[in-house]
Write an enzyme that holds these catalytic residues in place. Structure first.
Site, PDB file in Angstrom:
ATOM      1  N   GLU A  33      46.777  37.216  42.409  1.00  0.00           N
ATOM      2  CA  GLU A  33      46.268  37.155  43.777  1.00  0.00           C
ATOM      3  C   GLU A  33      46.857  36.007  44.596  1.00  0.00           C
ATOM      4  O   GLU A  33      46.602  35.918  45.794  1.00  0.00           O
ATOM      5  CB  GLU A  33      44.746  36.996  43.750  1.00  0.00           C
ATOM      6  CG  GLU A  33      44.026  38.165  43.141  1.00  0.00           C
ATOM      7  CD  GLU A  33      42.517  37.987  43.138  1.00  0.00           C
ATOM      8  OE1 GLU A  33      42.012  36.938  43.587  1.00  0.00           O
ATOM      9  OE2 GLU A  33      41.832  38.918  42.695  1.00  0.00           O
ATOM     10  N   CYS A  73      34.583  37.254  39.604  1.00  0.00           N
ATOM     11  CA  CYS A  73      34.148  35.979  39.039  1.00  0.00           C
ATOM     12  C   CYS A  73      35.333  35.106  38.624  1.00  0.00           C
ATOM     13  O   CYS A  73      35.185  33.888  38.481  1.00  0.00           O
ATOM     14  CB  CYS A  73      33.200  36.200  37.872  1.00  0.00           C
ATOM     15  SG  CYS A  73      33.813  37.324  36.608  1.00  0.00           S
ATOM     16  N   HIS A  74      36.509  35.708  38.492  1.00  0.00           N
ATOM     17  CA  HIS A  74      37.705  34.915  38.151  1.00  0.00           C
ATOM     18  C   HIS A  74      38.080  33.967  39.281  1.00  0.00           C
ATOM     19  O   HIS A  74      38.835  33.026  39.066  1.00  0.00           O
ATOM     20  CB  HIS A  74      38.881  35.840  37.811  1.00  0.00           C
ATOM     21  CG  HIS A  74      39.273  36.776  38.911  1.00  0.00           C
ATOM     22  ND1 HIS A  74      38.638  37.986  39.106  1.00  0.00           N
ATOM     23  CD2 HIS A  74      40.223  36.678  39.875  1.00  0.00           C
ATOM     24  CE1 HIS A  74      39.187  38.591  40.140  1.00  0.00           C
ATOM     25  NE2 HIS A  74      40.157  37.815  40.630  1.00  0.00           N
ATOM     26  N   ASN A  78      28.265  38.161  34.734  1.00  0.00           N
ATOM     27  CA  ASN A  78      28.680  39.198  35.674  1.00  0.00           C
ATOM     28  C   ASN A  78      29.131  40.432  34.881  1.00  0.00           C
ATOM     29  O   ASN A  78      30.089  40.349  34.121  1.00  0.00           O
ATOM     30  CB  ASN A  78      29.826  38.663  36.537  1.00  0.00           C
ATOM     31  CG  ASN A  78      30.515  39.726  37.351  1.00  0.00           C
ATOM     32  OD1 ASN A  78      29.959  40.780  37.628  1.00  0.00           O
ATOM     33  ND2 ASN A  78      31.743  39.451  37.731  1.00  0.00           N
ATOM     34  N   TYR A  94      31.917  26.243  41.357  1.00  0.00           N
ATOM     35  CA  TYR A  94      30.525  26.510  40.995  1.00  0.00           C
ATOM     36  C   TYR A  94      29.598  25.680  41.877  1.00  0.00           C
ATOM     37  O   TYR A  94      28.563  26.162  42.330  1.00  0.00           O
ATOM     38  CB  TYR A  94      30.297  26.182  39.511  1.00  0.00           C
ATOM     39  CG  TYR A  94      31.110  27.047  38.585  1.00  0.00           C
ATOM     40  CD1 TYR A  94      30.667  28.307  38.212  1.00  0.00           C
ATOM     41  CD2 TYR A  94      32.335  26.610  38.084  1.00  0.00           C
ATOM     42  CE1 TYR A  94      31.413  29.108  37.361  1.00  0.00           C
ATOM     43  CE2 TYR A  94      33.091  27.404  37.241  1.00  0.00           C
ATOM     44  CZ  TYR A  94      32.630  28.655  36.886  1.00  0.00           C
ATOM     45  OH  TYR A  94      33.374  29.454  36.057  1.00  0.00           O
TER      46      TYR A  94
END
Length: 170
Positions: free
Chosen positions: A159, A132-133, A124, A101
């Site tokens: 991912e 946003c993850h 979001n 952030y």
């Protein structure tokens, strides 16, 4: 406006996918933080009978099955100017990458604080598609996610690059 929605099953539980015209405007989990009221979703339709929603369903299914690492969907998230800037930055975070952030706040270079970035990230409307993850706390720890931390962890692990995954002991 032609707002409509469909419910789709996914590896992360049921998703409400909302479209207006030819673009997605929302993807929400069942107990999503800041989920709009049902009236904002428009009429419920069968995802397969709507080209935009069918494409979103197919791409999300493939993404969650590791059959694709990008989502190429038309989006039109609704938010204020700061939120739009932050959501655009989220879309630039590469697959398998993370940012904090604080890093996003610094990149904005307009005096926005990390907690304000967190507020925008939490609102979001297009989870997964606007990733946003991929935003984590300053020490790399998992912090809030509108769909819950278990889903955030699942998406980050999904991912995770193979070499990083192989280097982990457990």
């Amino acid at each position: 406006m032609n707002t409509r929605h469909a419910l789709i099953d996914s590896r992360l539980d049921e998703l409400t996918v909302v479209a207006d015209g030819n673009a997605l405007t929302g993807i929400y989990f069942r107990h999503h933080w800041h989920r709009p009221g049902q009236a904002a979703f428009g009429a419920r339709v069968d995802a397969q009978s709507d080209a935009v929603l069918a494409d979103a369903s197919a791409q999300l299914t493939d993404y969650l099955a590791r059959e694709r690492d990008d989502l190429d969907l038309p989006v039109s998230p609704r938010g204020d100017q700061r939120q739009q800037r932050i959501w655009k930055m989220l879309s630039a975070i590469p697959y398998g990458g993370t940012v904090t952030y604080g890093e996003l706040a610094a990149a904005l270079a307009d005096g926005t604080a990390a907690f304000q970035v967190g507020q925008a990230v939490g609102r979001n409307p297009l989870c997964i598609v606007v990733p946003c993850h991929r935003v984590v706390g300053s020490n790399g720890q998992l912090t809030g996610y509108a769909g819950g931390l278990k889903r955030k962890q699942f998406l980050l692990e999904l991912e995770e690059p193979a070499d990083v995954k192989a280097a982990r002991l457990f």
